[in-house]
Scaffold this active site. Structure first.
Site, PDB file in Angstrom:
ATOM      1  N   LYS A 158     -49.861  -9.684  56.073  1.00 27.94           N
ATOM      2  CA  LYS A 158     -49.746  -8.417  55.324  1.00 27.94           C
ATOM      3  C   LYS A 158     -48.292  -7.956  55.150  1.00 27.94           C
ATOM      4  O   LYS A 158     -47.967  -7.316  54.162  1.00 27.94           O
ATOM      5  CB  LYS A 158     -50.568  -7.313  56.003  1.00 27.94           C
ATOM      6  CG  LYS A 158     -52.078  -7.521  55.884  1.00 27.94           C
ATOM      7  CD  LYS A 158     -52.852  -6.344  56.450  1.00 27.94           C
ATOM      8  CE  LYS A 158     -54.350  -6.607  56.405  1.00 27.94           C
ATOM      9  NZ  LYS A 158     -55.127  -5.437  56.837  1.00 27.94           N
TER      10      LYS A 158
ATOM     11  N   GLY B 152     -53.399   4.844  68.461  1.00 25.16           N
ATOM     12  CA  GLY B 152     -52.743   3.584  68.107  1.00 25.16           C
ATOM     13  C   GLY B 152     -51.494   3.839  67.290  1.00 25.16           C
ATOM     14  O   GLY B 152     -51.355   4.907  66.678  1.00 25.16           O
TER      15      GLY B 152
END
Ligand code: ATR
EC number: 1.1.1.25
Length: 280
Positions: free
Chosen positions: A76, A137
């Site tokens: 990505k 996160g």
């Protein structure tokens, strides 16, 4: 007859999901269903790229007439660097999960965040607007959803990560967003309307070390991972009274958004979601 068939096949627009590994990807299945449902004539395959061969694989795909790619682990960031044009949400995510090829232009988009938001707002029927949202996160998964979540105008979006410094770094990228706050895991004590697990903890059947007080009776606890069984995070949240949901809907919705970018047609997702759930 066979010549006619192969000519016809050559005209079919070609898409693929590129990654390493790729055999497990559900994207070909999802996009085949979208194509059948919307009567779009296209071919969608899995493309395994060598770990050091992303660029060569993309170039060869384009040379063979490929129109677009979904990009998954670990490419990505390379896709982000490769794109000639980036959408705002891809730039904010710092990663690209969808490429669209048009002549020499390579448009890079990121549909993960909108996939999450659509799954929460439309499929789960829970508004993000004016809600308090806790995002756990500070890796790529968390970064990808921050802008789309903020675009829904939550009352606040609190970012917490096991390694606090990483949460601070990530929040710094969004320093023009007053609704985004950072908090240490140990200091998160309030009850939130929505708690999103964007950590990789579920892969190890672990739960991020957060206080159960973040969950109330109306809290939606959302794990971006999915599987046949509820994740450890979902079990923990449910035990403490929350409504739980896994990331399968996010997977289907991010795919729908990519399909829309490529084809200009928005597929219906509920049947595809139900079929995938049944086959997990
Ligand atoms: P991704 O791109 O999937 O987000 P990543 O960049 O490796 O993957 O980030 C993984 C995230 O999961 C990080 O926020 C990590 O926390 P640290 O920054 O402290 O490493 C988090 N994570 C992984 N395992 C975890 C666990 N057992 N408990 C809590 N957080 C965890």
């Amino acid at each position: 007859m066979s010549a006619t068939l192969s000519t016809a096949k050559a005209k079919v627009d070609h898409y693929a999901v590129i990654g390493n590994p790729i055999a497990h990807s559900k994207s070909p299945d999802i996009h085949a269903r979208f194509a059948a449902q919307t009567q779009q004539d296209l071919q969608y395959d899995r493309l395994l790229a060598p770990l050091d061969g992303f660029l060569a694989s993309v170039q060869s795909f384009i040379r063979n007439g490929g129109k677009g790619l979904n990009v998954t682990v670990p490419f990505k960031l390379e896709a982000y660097a490769l794109a000639t044009t980036l959408t705002e949400r891809a730039r904010a995510a710092g990663a690209v999960n969808t490429l669209k090829f048009d002549g020499t232009e390579m448009l890079g988009d990121n549909t993960d965040g909108i996939g999450l938001v659509t799954d929460i707002v439309r499929n789960a029927g829970i508004a993000v607007a004016n809600k308090s949202v806790l995002l756990l996160g500070a890796g790529g998964a968390a970064r990808g959803v921050i802008l789309p979540l903020l675009s829904e105008q939550p009352a606040r979006l609190v970012l917490a990560n096991r390694t606090h410094a990483k949460a601070l770094d990530l929040a710094h990228r969004f320093s023009n967003q007053p609704r985004l706050k950072v908090c240490e895991f140990a200091e998160v004590e309030d009850t939130f309307d929505i708690v999103i697990n964007a950590t990789a903890a579920s892969l190890a059947s672990e739960v991020p070390p957060i206080s159960p007080r973040v969950f109330g009776a109306h809290t939606l606890a959302y794990d971006m991972m999915y599987g046949k069984e509820p994740t450890a995070f979902m079990r923990f949240a449910k035990q403490h009274g929350a409504i739980v949901r896994d990331g399968l809907g996010m997977l289907v919705e991010q795919a729908a958004e990519s399909f829309y970018l490529w084809r200009g047609v928005r597929p219906e997702t509920s049947d595809v979601f139900a079929e995938l759930r049944e086959r997990l």
